[in-house]
Design a protein around this motif. Structure first.
Motif, short mmCIF file in Angstrom:
data_model
loop_
_atom_site.label_atom_id
_atom_site.label_comp_id
_atom_site.label_asym_id
_atom_site.label_seq_id
_atom_site.Cartn_x
_atom_site.Cartn_y
_atom_site.Cartn_z
N ASN A 206 0.81 -1.25 0.08
CA ASN A 206 -0.12 -0.10 0.02
C ASN A 206 0.89 1.11 -0.04
O ASN A 206 1.29 1.71 0.91
CB ASN A 206 -0.84 -0.08 1.19
CG ASN A 206 -1.71 1.16 1.21
OD1 ASN A 206 -1.68 2.35 0.87
ND2 ASN A 206 -3.04 0.87 1.85
N THR A 208 0.23 4.24 -0.55
CA THR A 208 -0.29 5.57 0.22
C THR A 208 0.40 5.65 1.61
O THR A 208 0.60 6.57 1.96
CB THR A 208 -1.92 5.35 0.44
OG1 THR A 208 -2.45 5.02 -0.89
CG2 THR A 208 -2.42 6.69 0.83
N ILE A 209 0.49 4.46 2.04
CA ILE A 209 1.05 4.22 3.54
C ILE A 209 2.32 4.59 3.46
O ILE A 209 2.92 5.32 4.35
CB ILE A 209 0.79 3.21 4.21
CG1 ILE A 209 -0.93 2.99 4.57
CG2 ILE A 209 1.40 2.95 5.85
CD1 ILE A 209 -1.30 1.62 4.86
C1 LIG Z 1 -3.90 2.01 1.96
O1 LIG Z 1 -4.02 2.61 3.04
C2 LIG Z 1 -4.99 3.80 3.05
C3 LIG Z 1 -4.65 4.65 4.41
O2 LIG Z 1 -4.87 3.52 5.67
C4 LIG Z 1 -6.40 3.39 2.95
O3 LIG Z 1 -7.28 4.36 2.81
C5 LIG Z 1 -6.51 2.76 1.34
O4 LIG Z 1 -7.66 2.19 1.34
C6 LIG Z 1 -5.50 1.49 1.45
N1 LIG Z 1 -5.38 1.27 -0.06
C7 LIG Z 1 -5.56 -0.17 -0.30
C8 LIG Z 1 -5.39 -0.47 -1.75
O5 LIG Z 1 -5.51 -1.04 0.75
#
Ligand SMILES: *[C@@H]1O[C@H](CO)[C@@H](O)[C@H](O)[C@H]1NC(C)=O
Ligand SMILES: *[C@@H]1O[C@H](CO)[C@@H](O)[C@H](O)[C@H]1NC(C)=O
Ligand SMILES: *[C@@H]1O[C@H](CO)[C@@H](O)[C@H](O)[C@H]1NC(C)=O
Ligand SMILES: *[C@@H]1O[C@H](CO)[C@@H](O)[C@H](O)[C@H]1NC(C)=O
Length: 365
Positions: A206, A208-209
């Motif tokens: 992930n 984003t993290i």
């Molecule tokens: C990745 O992490 C973010 C923040 O915790 C979350 O909002 C998002 O849904 C996650 N993405 C996936 C593809 O799991």
């Protein structure tokens, strides 16, 4: 849109203007991809200074490279980090539980090295590992994250690469951000490079993290001194182009690993190709080569200001692979902040003869 242009490697043409959102580790660093030198690919874990004094991981290796960055023009085009990698430490922590450098190979210690860099307008990067031991078997930072962050800050280190060997990957999600938190608490801005995604199944990452926690992250295996290794990285970056480009921007970068231009394996054309591709990726430009012996042609590639400018563009976008394996060539494009678009025409043919490549403007929009 019938206008066509033909290029050898890269060129800048008129494109479009737009903006991106900036977010990430809040240390104000790496607003453009960091540039410098990193020991690993070329010098590995060579600790045999008795038999191989010029090629072992030692104080002298890093001061030599710093001298060359400063006097041979590299610093002046942007290369300013000298990064230590694995195998710099003593085999055990000291009695206070602190890391310290091997006393024979680094007689004056890491603080001295940091001062040496700062006096020359350079920065020092250090290496640690999130697990119980580094990949080379030296003390790891697990259960010592805060102490190690403080040690590095006391030494006035400017960057940390935190590797992921000898640990449980399910701890990364808490552990890597924790180290970022402790680095922040030291009050010293320290560029933070995480090996985190490189140890995970790509489908499970992930970004984003990760992009919120790290300035850089390695996401693929270590580069080797070979053209095949470069092609496998380029394919990974192309095949995962969407996910990787979404993660990248000022302050947070995908890291396809070091530049091997000037080492043993690449021809002149292959060297230009690696540099052009890393540039359009918006990758960190960390050379791993022997600056004491590098051929002039390799130095000229590494100091090409126009290619560096594409890499350092302040929007921080990652290039997109627009054409893949058509007659065995690829086209990569990247929108730049000054309303232009950079283009790499990458000929993968090994038939031994040049080919004319053409790109239609309609591919851009
Ligand atoms: C990745 O992490 C973010 C923040 O915790 C979350 O909002 C998002 O849904 C996650 N993405 C996936 C593809 O799991
Ligand atoms: C620590 O983080 C805060 C905000 O999260 C930021 O304002 C500050 O500049 C950071 N300090 C360092 C040294 O990275
Ligand atoms: C890694 O951590 C997870 C979650 O805590 C645990 O279930 C697993 O057994 C651990 N794996 C190893 C090899 O220790
Ligand atoms: C460049 O920007 C334009 C306009 O937003 C967009 O249509 C195009 O796909 C972008 N090109 C690349 C290579 O990202």
């Amino acid at each position: 849109m019938a206008r066509k242009f033909v290029l050898l490697l890269f060129s800048v043409v008129i494109g479009f203007l737009y903006t991106i959102n900036v977010h990430g580790l809040d240390n104000g660093l790496a607003l453009t991809p960091p540039m410098g030198w990193l020991a690993w690919e070329r010098f590995r874990c060579n600790i045999d200074c008795k038999n191989n004094p010029d090629n072992c991981i030692s104080q002298k290796l890093f001061t030599d490279m710093a001298d060359h960055l400063a006097k041979d023009g590299y610093r002046d085009v942007g290369y300013n980090y000298i990064n230590v990698d694995d195998c710099w430490m003593a085999k055990k922590r000291n009695k206070n539980g602190r890391l310290y450098a091997d006393k024979e190979r680094f007689p004056k210690g890491i603080k001295y090295l940091a001062e040496y860099m700062h006096k020359r307008g350079l920065k020092l990067g250090i290496y640690g590992d999130f697990g119980t031991k580094t990949c080379g078997g030296y003390p790891g930072s697990e259960f010592h994250l805060q102490t190690d962050a403080e040690t590095f800050a006391n030494w006035k280190v400017d960057s940390l690469k935190l590797d992921g060997c000898n640990s449980n990957t399910s701890d990364y999600k808490k552990g890597y951000p924790a180290m970022g938190h402790y680095l922040n608490k030291t009050g010293r801005p320290i560029l933070y490079s995480c090996s985190w995604p490189a140890y995970l199944n790509p489908s499970k990452v992930n970004y984003t993290i990760i992009a919120k926690a790290c300035n850089l992250w390695r996401n693929y295996g270590d580069i080797q001194d070979s053209w095949d290794s470069i092609l496998s990285i380029v394919d990974f970056y192309g095949n995962n182009n969407k996910v990787l480009s979404a993660a990248q921007g000022p302050g947070h970068w995908n890291d396809p690993d070091q530049l091997i231009v000037g080492d043993f394996s690449l021809s002149y054309e292959q060297s230009k190709s690696q540099f052009a591709l890393w540039s359009i990726f918006g990758a960190p430009l960390y050379m791993s080569n022997d600056l004491r012996k590098i051929p002039t042609w390799a130095k000229d590639i590494l100091q090409n200001r126009e290619v560096i400018a594409v890499n350092q563009d302040k929007l921080g976008l990652m290039g997109k692979r627009i054409v893949y394996k058509k007659n065995n060539y690829e086209v990569w494009m990247k929108n730049l902040s000054d309303v232009t678009t950079a283009v790499v025409l990458f000929n993968r043919n090994v038939q031994g003869t040049p080919q004319v490549l053409s790109v239609d403007y309609s591919m851009v929009s």
